[in-house]
Design a protein around this motif. Structure first.
Motif, PDB file in Angstrom:
ATOM      1  N   SER A 196      12.269  -0.683  -2.521  1.00 28.69           N
ATOM      2  CA  SER A 196      12.757  -2.053  -2.678  1.00 28.69           C
ATOM      3  C   SER A 196      13.905  -2.136  -3.672  1.00 28.69           C
ATOM      4  O   SER A 196      14.907  -2.827  -3.430  1.00 28.69           O
ATOM      5  N   LYS A 197      13.760  -1.452  -4.800  1.00 21.54           N
ATOM      6  CA  LYS A 197      14.824  -1.473  -5.815  1.00 21.54           C
ATOM      7  C   LYS A 197      16.110  -0.863  -5.277  1.00 21.54           C
ATOM      8  O   LYS A 197      17.211  -1.372  -5.524  1.00 21.54           O
ATOM      9  N   ARG A 198      15.981   0.211  -4.522  1.00 21.71           N
ATOM     10  CA  ARG A 198      17.170   0.837  -3.951  1.00 21.71           C
ATOM     11  C   ARG A 198      17.847  -0.103  -2.955  1.00 21.71           C
ATOM     12  O   ARG A 198      19.074  -0.223  -2.920  1.00 21.71           O
ATOM     13  N   LYS A 238      17.770  -3.377  -2.934  1.00 17.13           N
ATOM     14  CA  LYS A 238      18.447  -4.437  -3.680  1.00 17.13           C
ATOM     15  C   LYS A 238      19.745  -3.925  -4.297  1.00 17.13           C
ATOM     16  O   LYS A 238      20.770  -4.613  -4.281  1.00 17.13           O
ATOM     17  N   ALA A 239      19.693  -2.719  -4.853  1.00 14.68           N
ATOM     18  CA  ALA A 239      20.888  -2.147  -5.481  1.00 14.68           C
ATOM     19  C   ALA A 239      22.002  -1.920  -4.468  1.00 14.68           C
ATOM     20  O   ALA A 239      23.187  -1.967  -4.815  1.00 14.68           O
ATOM     21  N   MET A 240      21.626  -1.690  -3.204  1.00 14.52           N
ATOM     22  CA  MET A 240      22.618  -1.467  -2.157  1.00 14.52           C
ATOM     23  C   MET A 240      23.210  -2.774  -1.635  1.00 14.52           C
ATOM     24  O   MET A 240      24.156  -2.756  -0.845  1.00 14.52           O
ATOM     25  N   GLY A 241      22.633  -3.902  -2.041  1.00 13.09           N
ATOM     26  CA  GLY A 241      23.190  -5.189  -1.643  1.00 13.09           C
ATOM     27  C   GLY A 241      22.527  -5.856  -0.463  1.00 13.09           C
ATOM     28  O   GLY A 241      23.017  -6.882   0.026  1.00 13.09           O
ATOM     29  N   PHE A 242      21.402  -5.317   0.015  1.00 12.26           N
ATOM     30  CA  PHE A 242      20.671  -5.981   1.089  1.00 12.26           C
ATOM     31  C   PHE A 242      19.981  -7.240   0.560  1.00 12.26           C
ATOM     32  O   PHE A 242      19.564  -7.296  -0.600  1.00 12.26           O
ATOM     33  N   TYR A 243      19.845  -8.247   1.412  1.00 14.64           N
ATOM     34  CA  TYR A 243      18.861  -9.299   1.180  1.00 14.64           C
ATOM     35  C   TYR A 243      17.516  -8.659   1.499  1.00 14.64           C
ATOM     36  O   TYR A 243      17.322  -8.132   2.602  1.00 14.64           O
ATOM     37  N   LEU A 273       0.814  -1.217   0.000  1.00  9.40           N
ATOM     38  CA  LEU A 273       0.000   0.000   0.000  1.00  9.40           C
ATOM     39  C   LEU A 273       0.847   1.267   0.000  1.00  9.40           C
ATOM     40  O   LEU A 273       0.312   2.361  -0.215  1.00  9.40           O
ATOM     41  N   ARG A 274       2.149   1.137   0.235  1.00 11.30           N
ATOM     42  CA  ARG A 274       3.027   2.307   0.122  1.00 11.30           C
ATOM     43  C   ARG A 274       3.271   2.604  -1.347  1.00 11.30           C
ATOM     44  O   ARG A 274       3.718   1.735  -2.106  1.00 11.30           O
ATOM     45  N   ARG A 275       3.020   3.834  -1.739  1.00 12.47           N
ATOM     46  CA  ARG A 275       3.159   4.196  -3.148  1.00 12.47           C
ATOM     47  C   ARG A 275       4.601   4.083  -3.637  1.00 12.47           C
ATOM     48  O   ARG A 275       4.845   3.894  -4.830  1.00 12.47           O
ATOM     49  N   ASP A 276       5.553   4.208  -2.706  1.00 13.71           N
ATOM     50  CA  ASP A 276       6.963   4.163  -3.093  1.00 13.71           C
ATOM     51  C   ASP A 276       7.613   2.816  -2.778  1.00 13.71           C
ATOM     52  O   ASP A 276       8.837   2.712  -2.744  1.00 13.71           O
ATOM     53  N   ILE A 277       6.814   1.758  -2.540  1.00 11.94           N
ATOM     54  CA  ILE A 277       7.377   0.486  -2.103  1.00 11.94           C
ATOM     55  C   ILE A 277       8.359  -0.083  -3.117  1.00 11.94           C
ATOM     56  O   ILE A 277       9.413  -0.622  -2.749  1.00 11.94           O
ATOM     57  N   LYS A 299       5.978  -5.746 -11.695  1.00 13.59           N
ATOM     58  CA  LYS A 299       6.785  -4.824 -10.896  1.00 13.59           C
ATOM     59  C   LYS A 299       7.439  -5.551  -9.726  1.00 13.59           C
ATOM     60  O   LYS A 299       8.594  -5.274  -9.367  1.00 13.59           O
ATOM     61  N   ILE A 300       6.692  -6.457  -9.118  1.00  9.12           N
ATOM     62  CA  ILE A 300       7.239  -7.237  -8.009  1.00  9.12           C
ATOM     63  C   ILE A 300       8.408  -8.089  -8.492  1.00  9.12           C
ATOM     64  O   ILE A 300       9.462  -8.157  -7.846  1.00  9.12           O
ATOM     65  N   ALA A 301       8.232  -8.718  -9.646  1.00 11.38           N
ATOM     66  CA  ALA A 301       9.303  -9.540 -10.208  1.00 11.38           C
ATOM     67  C   ALA A 301      10.513  -8.693 -10.584  1.00 11.38           C
ATOM     68  O   ALA A 301      11.666  -9.123 -10.420  1.00 11.38           O
ATOM     69  N   GLU A 302      10.267  -7.490 -11.080  1.00  9.48           N
ATOM     70  CA  GLU A 302      11.349  -6.604 -11.499  1.00  9.48           C
ATOM     71  C   GLU A 302      12.246  -6.205 -10.337  1.00  9.48           C
ATOM     72  O   GLU A 302      13.452  -6.012 -10.505  1.00  9.48           O
ATOM     73  N   VAL A 303      11.665  -6.079  -9.138  1.00  8.30           N
ATOM     74  CA  VAL A 303      12.456  -5.723  -7.959  1.00  8.30           C
ATOM     75  C   VAL A 303      13.514  -6.793  -7.691  1.00  8.30           C
ATOM     76  O   VAL A 303      14.655  -6.498  -7.346  1.00  8.30           O
ATOM     77  N   GLY A 304      13.114  -8.073  -7.835  1.00  6.31           N
ATOM     78  CA  GLY A 304      14.032  -9.159  -7.522  1.00  6.31           C
ATOM     79  C   GLY A 304      14.083  -9.473  -6.041  1.00  6.31           C
ATOM     80  O   GLY A 304      15.161  -9.750  -5.489  1.00  6.31           O
TER      81      GLY A 304
END
Length: 398
Positions: free
Chosen positions: A93-95, A97-102, A85-89, A119-124
């Protein structure tokens, strides 16, 4: 989290026991939003389908993430409410992942559909966990929405179709425990990757008569079933993740299971469980709520260590002045009652402290949800609570 499959694999395929691993930083369970489209009966965040004021902005979230990365936090579990429900989720999430978090996503699953699965799949996401409270009617009653079960199951299936590791989380209660076998059957039939049984963090239950306590017996039966399913699947080369949470007596209980079923591997398992160490609230697990308050775990929302809007998480988590946190990090923890004399204290770590506090007002009292009886924990024959020193009460006012 107690990883049943991981330990049972070592029983089937023994290997030398390595040293205890120390994570570089705590896992952060982050309740990014309190709003939820459901009103579940056992919600710990008491969410509702309304906007809650004071939640962190996107930029504030990014600032916290930078600090978490510098503090060597390895894992972010993005939760809610309902995080979708967060518009920026997806931006968050992408940020991450890009930073290396699980990065894990903890969802009720009803909002995972054809409109956003790409979109969910794109996040990884490394993992998407969806809560189910039983089979259709029971789940819909718990979630107070007709059709919620089918929507959640559809969300899980969409994740699987798009190559996203997905799993089921089931909170065990006396109202739904009878459907655990059916739910495990469903997980197997759908070839779902992971099953997480969460013990209910309840309060108000008495300390006595564990051998006859209905809830304690129900818990033991549930663990017996999980052990049986996991062991059977591993012997058939099926590796599904079975894990539990919120009751660290599961470790000693597995050790007792091994004594009956694979006695030659008991001592290596015992050392692995000692290395695990049980409850890690305030040590290797942490929580940031939707307002930015930091807690020892997700069930300590009445106890704030500080707020990330005012101080970086790294400073809050490292502050040595908090008495509760000092107790969490003490080895052994300063627990009393049965926990203080239990032969498995070095395995379970004193179990879940918030239940003790809820029942007694004392964070270091014995955990009322321990389902092991006096003989199993090696309680001395001359044990008397009256002989123990009065514990220090941990005040919640900050």
């Amino acid at each position: 989290m107690f990883r049943i499959t991981q330990y049972m694999q070592t029983l089937l395929n023994p290997e030398p026991v390595g040293p205890a691993r120390k994570p570089p930083g705590p896992v952060v369970i982050w309740n990014l939003i309190r709003r939820c489209n459901l009103t579940c009966k056992h919600c710990y965040s008491i969410s509702a389908d309304i906007d809650f004021p004071g939640e962190l902005s996107t930029q504030e979230v990014f600032t916290v993430m930078d600090d978490l990365k510098q503090f060597r936090v390895p894992v972010l579990i993005l939760s809610g409410g309902e995080p979708l429900l967060r518009r920026d989720i997806f931006e968050i999430s992408k940020r991450a992942k890009a930073m290396g978090f699980y990065v894990g996503l903890s969802s009720n699953g009803t909002l995972i559909n054809e409109s956003n699965i790409e979109k969910i799949a794109e996040v990884g996401y490394d993992y998407v966990g969806v809560s189910l409270d039983g089979i259709r009617d029971t789940h819909d009653t718990f979630r107070q929405k007709k059709g919620a079960f089918d929507e959640s199951l559809h969300g899980i299936e969409l994740c699987r179709q798009h190559g996203i590791k997905a799993g089921v989380r089931f909170t065990l209660t006396q109202d739904n425990s009878h459907e655990l076998p059916q739910l495990l059957d469903l997980v197997a039939e759908r070839e779902i990757d992971k099953f997480y049984l969460s013990h209910l963090n309840y309060s108000g239950r008495g300390n006595r008569h564990r051998k006859h306590d209905v809830f304690h017996q129900t818990t033991r039966q549930a663990l017996d079933l999980l052990f049986e399913r996991c062991w059977d699947e591993l012997q058939r080369s099926i590796v599904r993740e079975y894990v539990t949470g919120n009751n660290d007596a599961d470790g000693p209980y597995l050790l007792q299971w091994a004594q009956k079923n694979v006695p030659d591997q008991v001592e290596p398992l015992r050392q692995r469980l000692i290395n695990w160490g049980g409850n890690s609230s305030g040590q290797n697990i942490s929580n940031i709520d939707n307002l930015g308050n930091v807690h020892p775990d997700t069930f300590w929302w009445d106890y704030s260590l500080g707020n990330v809007k005012e101080r970086p998480f790294s400073q809050i988590w490292s502050d040595p002045r908090d008495d509760l946190m000092a107790g969490f990090r003490q080895k052994p923890r300063p627990v009393h009652g049965r926990c203080g004399v239990c032969q498995y204290l070095n395995i379970c770590g004193g179990n879940t402290r918030v239940r003790a506090w809820q029942l007694t007002g004392n964070a270091w009292a014995e955990d009322p949800a321990c389902y092991l009886d006096d003989d199993e924990i090696g309680l001395p024959a001359d044990y008397s609570e009256e002989r123990l020193p009065l514990p220090n009460r941990i005040p919640l006012a900050q």
